[in-house]
Design a protein around this motif. Structure first.
Motif, mmCIF file in Angstrom:
data_model
loop_
_atom_site.group_PDB
_atom_site.id
_atom_site.type_symbol
_atom_site.label_atom_id
_atom_site.label_comp_id
_atom_site.label_asym_id
_atom_site.label_seq_id
_atom_site.Cartn_x
_atom_site.Cartn_y
_atom_site.Cartn_z
ATOM 1 N N THR A 110 0.841 -1.192 0.000
ATOM 2 C CA THR A 110 0.000 0.000 0.000
ATOM 3 C C THR A 110 0.876 1.243 0.000
ATOM 4 O O THR A 110 1.921 1.266 0.659
ATOM 5 C CB THR A 110 -0.921 0.012 1.234
ATOM 6 N N LYS A 111 0.460 2.264 -0.706
ATOM 7 C CA LYS A 111 1.224 3.503 -0.767
ATOM 8 C C LYS A 111 1.191 4.220 0.576
ATOM 9 O O LYS A 111 0.170 4.213 1.272
ATOM 10 C CB LYS A 111 0.656 4.415 -1.864
ATOM 11 N N PRO A 112 2.300 4.858 0.943
ATOM 12 C CA PRO A 112 2.285 5.630 2.187
ATOM 13 C C PRO A 112 1.413 6.885 2.040
ATOM 14 O O PRO A 112 1.127 7.338 0.934
ATOM 15 C CB PRO A 112 3.759 5.997 2.391
ATOM 16 N N LYS A 113 1.042 7.433 3.165
ATOM 17 C CA LYS A 113 0.204 8.633 3.178
ATOM 18 C C LYS A 113 0.889 9.717 3.997
ATOM 19 O O LYS A 113 1.493 9.431 5.034
ATOM 20 C CB LYS A 113 -1.168 8.315 3.788
ATOM 21 N N PHE A 114 0.821 10.959 3.515
ATOM 22 C CA PHE A 114 1.457 12.083 4.194
ATOM 23 C C PHE A 114 0.397 13.106 4.594
ATOM 24 O O PHE A 114 -0.631 13.261 3.924
ATOM 25 C CB PHE A 114 2.505 12.739 3.286
ATOM 26 N N GLU A 115 0.727 13.793 5.671
ATOM 27 C CA GLU A 115 -0.171 14.818 6.200
ATOM 28 C C GLU A 115 0.669 15.991 6.708
ATOM 29 O O GLU A 115 1.623 15.799 7.467
ATOM 30 C CB GLU A 115 -1.015 14.238 7.334
ATOM 31 N N VAL A 116 0.337 17.193 6.266
ATOM 32 C CA VAL A 116 1.021 18.401 6.718
ATOM 33 C C VAL A 116 0.360 18.882 8.001
ATOM 34 O O VAL A 116 -0.860 19.141 8.026
ATOM 35 C CB VAL A 116 0.980 19.503 5.641
ATOM 36 N N LEU A 212 -1.024 27.046 -1.120
ATOM 37 C CA LEU A 212 0.322 26.587 -1.458
ATOM 38 C C LEU A 212 0.254 25.172 -2.011
ATOM 39 O O LEU A 212 -0.588 24.358 -1.599
ATOM 40 C CB LEU A 212 1.226 26.608 -0.219
ATOM 41 N N ASP A 213 1.158 24.881 -2.926
ATOM 42 C CA ASP A 213 1.322 23.524 -3.464
ATOM 43 C C ASP A 213 2.692 23.008 -3.028
ATOM 44 O O ASP A 213 3.733 23.583 -3.390
ATOM 45 C CB ASP A 213 1.227 23.521 -4.988
ATOM 46 N N LEU A 214 2.687 21.931 -2.266
ATOM 47 C CA LEU A 214 3.932 21.296 -1.812
ATOM 48 C C LEU A 214 4.133 20.016 -2.612
ATOM 49 O O LEU A 214 3.320 19.087 -2.529
ATOM 50 C CB LEU A 214 3.861 20.990 -0.315
ATOM 51 N N ASP A 215 5.204 19.978 -3.410
ATOM 52 C CA ASP A 215 5.510 18.805 -4.243
ATOM 53 C C ASP A 215 6.825 18.191 -3.772
ATOM 54 O O ASP A 215 7.847 18.888 -3.686
ATOM 55 C CB ASP A 215 5.634 19.210 -5.722
ATOM 56 N N ILE A 236 4.773 12.977 -4.052
ATOM 57 C CA ILE A 236 3.749 13.407 -3.103
ATOM 58 C C ILE A 236 3.357 14.835 -3.442
ATOM 59 O O ILE A 236 4.222 15.713 -3.559
ATOM 60 C CB ILE A 236 4.256 13.320 -1.646
ATOM 61 N N ALA A 237 2.098 15.067 -3.627
ATOM 62 C CA ALA A 237 1.577 16.397 -3.949
ATOM 63 C C ALA A 237 0.541 16.781 -2.909
ATOM 64 O O ALA A 237 -0.449 16.063 -2.706
ATOM 65 C CB ALA A 237 0.968 16.419 -5.343
ATOM 66 N N CYS A 238 0.803 17.906 -2.234
ATOM 67 C CA CYS A 238 -0.107 18.394 -1.195
ATOM 68 C C CYS A 238 -0.594 19.788 -1.564
ATOM 69 O O CYS A 238 0.209 20.666 -1.911
ATOM 70 C CB CYS A 238 0.592 18.444 0.158
ATOM 71 N N LYS A 239 -1.883 19.987 -1.476
ATOM 72 C CA LYS A 239 -2.468 21.315 -1.660
ATOM 73 C C LYS A 239 -2.890 21.821 -0.285
ATOM 74 O O LYS A 239 -3.731 21.197 0.382
ATOM 75 C CB LYS A 239 -3.642 21.259 -2.627
ATOM 76 N N ILE A 240 -2.310 22.951 0.112
ATOM 77 C CA ILE A 240 -2.479 23.452 1.471
ATOM 78 C C ILE A 240 -3.024 24.871 1.413
ATOM 79 O O ILE A 240 -2.603 25.678 0.573
ATOM 80 C CB ILE A 240 -1.134 23.456 2.230
ATOM 81 N N CYS A 256 -3.279 15.631 0.573
ATOM 82 C CA CYS A 256 -2.045 15.063 -0.013
ATOM 83 C C CYS A 256 -2.366 13.778 -0.755
ATOM 84 O O CYS A 256 -3.180 12.959 -0.294
ATOM 85 C CB CYS A 256 -1.016 14.787 1.080
ATOM 86 N N GLY A 257 -1.725 13.603 -1.880
ATOM 87 C CA GLY A 257 -1.833 12.366 -2.647
ATOM 88 C C GLY A 257 -0.455 11.815 -2.961
ATOM 89 O O GLY A 257 0.516 12.569 -3.083
ATOM 90 N N THR A 258 -0.357 10.485 -3.094
ATOM 91 C CA THR A 258 0.927 9.821 -3.328
ATOM 92 C C THR A 258 0.831 8.970 -4.572
ATOM 93 O O THR A 258 -0.146 8.225 -4.755
ATOM 94 C CB THR A 258 1.319 8.944 -2.129
ATOM 95 N N GLN A 259 1.842 9.096 -5.411
ATOM 96 C CA GLN A 259 1.988 8.229 -6.582
ATOM 97 C C GLN A 259 3.302 7.477 -6.449
ATOM 98 O O GLN A 259 4.352 8.074 -6.228
ATOM 99 C CB GLN A 259 1.988 9.043 -7.876
ATOM 100 N N ILE A 260 3.216 6.153 -6.597
ATOM 101 C CA ILE A 260 4.408 5.325 -6.451
ATOM 102 C C ILE A 260 4.272 4.119 -7.367
ATOM 103 O O ILE A 260 3.195 3.527 -7.474
ATOM 104 C CB ILE A 260 4.612 4.888 -4.977
#
Length: 267
Positions: A110-116, A212-215, A236-240, A256-260
């Motif tokens: 499973t892909k990891p998940k990130f959170e700001v 902000l867009d964090l890539d 990982i692309a996060c829209k904040i 946040c979304g993850t592509q792997i």
């Protein structure tokens, strides 16, 4: 009378000389061929012109031609060869596909998940004769390993950028902490980004509800006791949305979304 006798004597001598030039007939020849004469010539008077073929052979030996490279004939691309090659390739792909499918069914990667969770800005005033250094952005992330049977290993090299409206780059960085996560664990990490412009930061500091867009481009490995993956490129692309980029910055929303791309190899 004496002259006639002398002349007759000379004729007899000539006849004897001619008779000596006549060779005996070849062996086995009968009396019928006694009137056949064989004339012999000295070797130094025999001339021989070689045929043209001899000159061509001599020229070929004098200037040998380089051997031509052996070209592949039609047999290299015969239907039998093509069919055999296709069967081999299909068999290999089938084996790899079955192996990957089995591993996916067993380990269910499973892909990891990130959170700001937090963003703060640090600025330093410059001297009288020197411009101020660029601002530093400290971002706190929570990385979730949602795998139940796989661990995660993150490399410390990365490509991180933060942009705002009209894709204006606010800050960037190239470091991510080397992180090892066991299955099902969540870890909090901090990353530091360097601002691109002091003037841009001042404009954003006065703005409200900044988007902000964090890539992030990270390299991660999935591990277990008997299995490992190579370094997988994760995006990982996060829209904040934050209240501002000054003091007391608050995160209003984030997604946040993850592509792997997962490729598994046996260890």
């Amino acid at each position: 009378m004496e002259r006639q006798e002398d002349h007759q004597g000379r004729d007899d001598a000539d006849d004897r000389a001619i008779s000596t030039l006549v060779l005996p007939p070849p062996p086995g020849q009968g009396q019928r061929q006694q009137d056949t004469y064989i004339v012999q010539f000295p070797k130094d008077q025999v001339y021989h012109v070689p045929p043209r073929e001899n000159a061509l052979i001599a020229e070929k030996y004098r200037n040998p031609t380089k051997p031509k490279k052996r070209e592949c004939n039609c047999g290299c691309f015969s239907p039998r060869v093509l069919i055999t090659t296709a069967i081999i390739i299909i068999s290999i792909l089938a084996i790899v596909g079955i192996t990957l499918a089995t591993l996916f069914l067993i380990y269910k990667p499973t892909k990891p998940k990130f959170e700001v969770t937090h963003i703060s800005v640090k600025t330093v005033r410059g001297g009288k004769n020197s411009p101020p250094p660029p601002p530093q952005y400290e971002i706190t992330l929570t990385a979730h390993n949602r795998n139940k049977k796989l661990g995660l290993q993150y490399a410390n090299n990365a490509d991180i950028s933060m942009t705002t409206f009209e894709n204006t780059k606010v800050a960037r960085g190239t470091w991510f902490p080397a992180l090892k996560q066991e299955k099902g664990n969540s870890t909090e990490v901090n990353i530091n980004l360097t601002g691109t412009s002091e003037r841009l930061h001042r404009a954003l500091e006065k703005s409200k509800n900044v988007t902000l867009d964090l890539d992030m481009k990270l390299w991660v490995k999935m591990t277990t006791v008997r299995m490992k993956t190579g370094p997988l490129e994760s995006k990982i692309a996060c829209k904040i949305m934050v209240s501002n980029l000054g003091n007391g910055t608050k995160i209003l929303s984030q997604d946040c979304g993850t592509q792997i791309k997962i490729e598994i190899y046996g260890s």
